[in-house]
Design an enzyme around this catalytic site. Structure first.
Site, PDB file in Angstrom:
ATOM      1  N   PRO A   1       0.792  -1.218   0.000  1.00 32.11           N
ATOM      2  CA  PRO A   1       0.000   0.000   0.000  1.00 32.11           C
ATOM      3  C   PRO A   1       0.831   1.278   0.000  1.00 32.11           C
ATOM      4  CG  PRO A   1      -0.077  -1.067   2.149  1.00 32.11           C
ATOM      5  CD  PRO A   1       0.571  -2.034   1.202  1.00 32.11           C
TER       6      PRO A   1
ATOM      7  N   ASN B   1       8.084  -5.360  -0.458  1.00 33.08           N
ATOM      8  CA  ASN B   1       7.863  -4.226   0.447  1.00 33.08           C
ATOM      9  C   ASN B   1       6.367  -4.212   0.759  1.00 33.08           C
ATOM     10  OD1 ASN B   1       7.616  -1.864   1.855  1.00 33.08           O
ATOM     11  ND2 ASN B   1       8.898  -0.661   0.474  1.00 33.08           N
TER      12      ASN B   1
ATOM     13  N   HIS C   1       3.585  -4.261   9.503  1.00 34.98           N
ATOM     14  CA  HIS C   1       3.480  -4.123  10.954  1.00 34.98           C
ATOM     15  C   HIS C   1       2.202  -4.732  11.520  1.00 34.98           C
ATOM     16  CE1 HIS C   1       6.705  -1.452   9.905  1.00 34.98           C
ATOM     17  NE2 HIS C   1       5.895  -0.643   9.248  1.00 34.98           N
TER      18      HIS C   1
ATOM     19  N   ASP D   1       1.339 -15.617   6.914  1.00 32.02           N
ATOM     20  CA  ASP D   1       0.931 -16.980   6.550  1.00 32.02           C
ATOM     21  C   ASP D   1       1.093 -17.229   5.054  1.00 32.02           C
ATOM     22  OD1 ASP D   1       0.307 -17.387   9.199  1.00 32.02           O
ATOM     23  OD2 ASP D   1      -1.870 -17.229   8.929  1.00 32.02           O
TER      24      ASP D   1
ATOM     25  N   SER E   1      12.967   3.015   3.988  1.00 35.57           N
ATOM     26  CA  SER E   1      13.416   3.752   5.174  1.00 35.57           C
ATOM     27  C   SER E   1      13.945   2.775   6.223  1.00 35.57           C
ATOM     28  CB  SER E   1      12.253   4.562   5.752  1.00 35.57           C
ATOM     29  OG  SER E   1      11.216   3.699   6.179  1.00 35.57           O
TER      30      SER E   1
ATOM     31  N   ARG F   1       6.508   1.142  13.879  1.00 36.87           N
ATOM     32  CA  ARG F   1       7.186   0.563  12.711  1.00 36.87           C
ATOM     33  C   ARG F   1       8.328  -0.373  13.115  1.00 36.87           C
ATOM     34  NH1 ARG F   1       5.021   3.768   8.479  1.00 36.87           N
ATOM     35  NH2 ARG F   1       4.596   5.850   9.237  1.00 36.87           N
TER      36      ARG F   1
HETATM   37  C1  DQA Z   1       8.034   1.266   4.233  1.00 36.76           C
HETATM   38  C2  DQA Z   1       8.012   1.490   5.756  1.00 36.76           C
HETATM   39  C3  DQA Z   1       6.620   1.248   6.304  1.00 36.76           C
HETATM   40  O1  DQA Z   1       6.601   1.476   7.701  1.00 36.76           O
HETATM   41  C4  DQA Z   1       5.633   2.201   5.658  1.00 36.76           C
HETATM   42  O2  DQA Z   1       4.317   1.937   6.115  1.00 36.76           O
HETATM   43  C5  DQA Z   1       5.693   2.139   4.178  1.00 36.76           C
HETATM   44  C6  DQA Z   1       7.002   2.117   3.534  1.00 36.76           C
HETATM   45  C7  DQA Z   1       9.415   1.601   3.635  1.00 36.76           C
HETATM   46  O3  DQA Z   1       9.650   1.199   2.485  1.00 36.76           O
HETATM   47  O4  DQA Z   1      10.237   2.260   4.275  1.00 36.76           O
HETATM   48  O5  DQA Z   1       4.675   2.200   3.487  1.00 36.76           O
HETATM   49  O6  DQA Z   1       7.782  -0.099   3.983  1.00 36.76           O
END
Ligand code: DQA
Length: 148
Positions: free
Chosen positions: A9, A73, A79, A86, A102, A111
């Site tokens: 998302p 990703n 989280h 699963d 990040s 996170r």
């Molecule tokens: C993310 C980190 C996640 O916490 C966040 O909700 C994202 C991007 C990242 O690529 O750093 O949507 O996955």
């Protein structure tokens, strides 16, 4: 070697979404960079979905199609989603690498927990677009070295 780069998302909003964290380049820029970096070595397919169910379907389809690995990703579902945990387990032994642009551990405490990490082969976070390149390298070395 076939690798699926699967994005969850809000990653379709790269380039305009919180550029101070995610930079000013788009998802298309990311994929073009990966395809050019791995052009002869890896056939990269790419999908992005905002909904959890569509991500689960994509993982199951990747297994049916016999991909060699998934760079995933999961965005914020990282989280929260036991269902994605699963789904990743259900396609073992295909290596799934969790990636984040990040450094999630340097951000808000919500996170710091990944519900999917234990189902993944490994985790790469904090290197921007380069997290994805490193994750593809990880899939390549999984195939070479690690018993499935
Ligand atoms: C993310 C980190 C996640 O916490 C966040 O909700 C994202 C991007 C990242 O690529 O750093 O949507 O996955």
């Amino acid at each position: 070697m076939k690798i699926l780069v699967l994005n969850g998302p809000n990653l379709n909003m790269l380039g305009r979404r919180e550029p101070q964290i995610y930079g000013d380049r788009s998802l298309d820029d990311l994929l073009a960079g990966l395809r050019s970096a791995f052009q002869d070595r890896v056939e990269i397919s790419a999908l992005q979905f905002n909904s959890e169910g569509a991500l689960i379907d994509a993982l199951q389809t990747a297994w049916h199609e016999g991909v060699d690995g998934v760079v995933f990703n999961a965005g914020a579902y990282t989280h929260t989603s036991v269902a994605l945990h699963d789904a990743i387990k259900s396609i073992a032994p295909i290596p799934v690498i969790e990636v984040h642009m990040s450094n999630v551990h340097a951000r808000e405490t919500f996170r710091h927990t990944s519900v999917i990490a234990a189902a993944c082969r490994g985790v790469i976070a904090g290197f921007g677009f380069d997290s994805y390149r490193l994750a593809i390298e990880a899939v390549l070395s999984c195939k070479a070295d690690i018993p499935q």
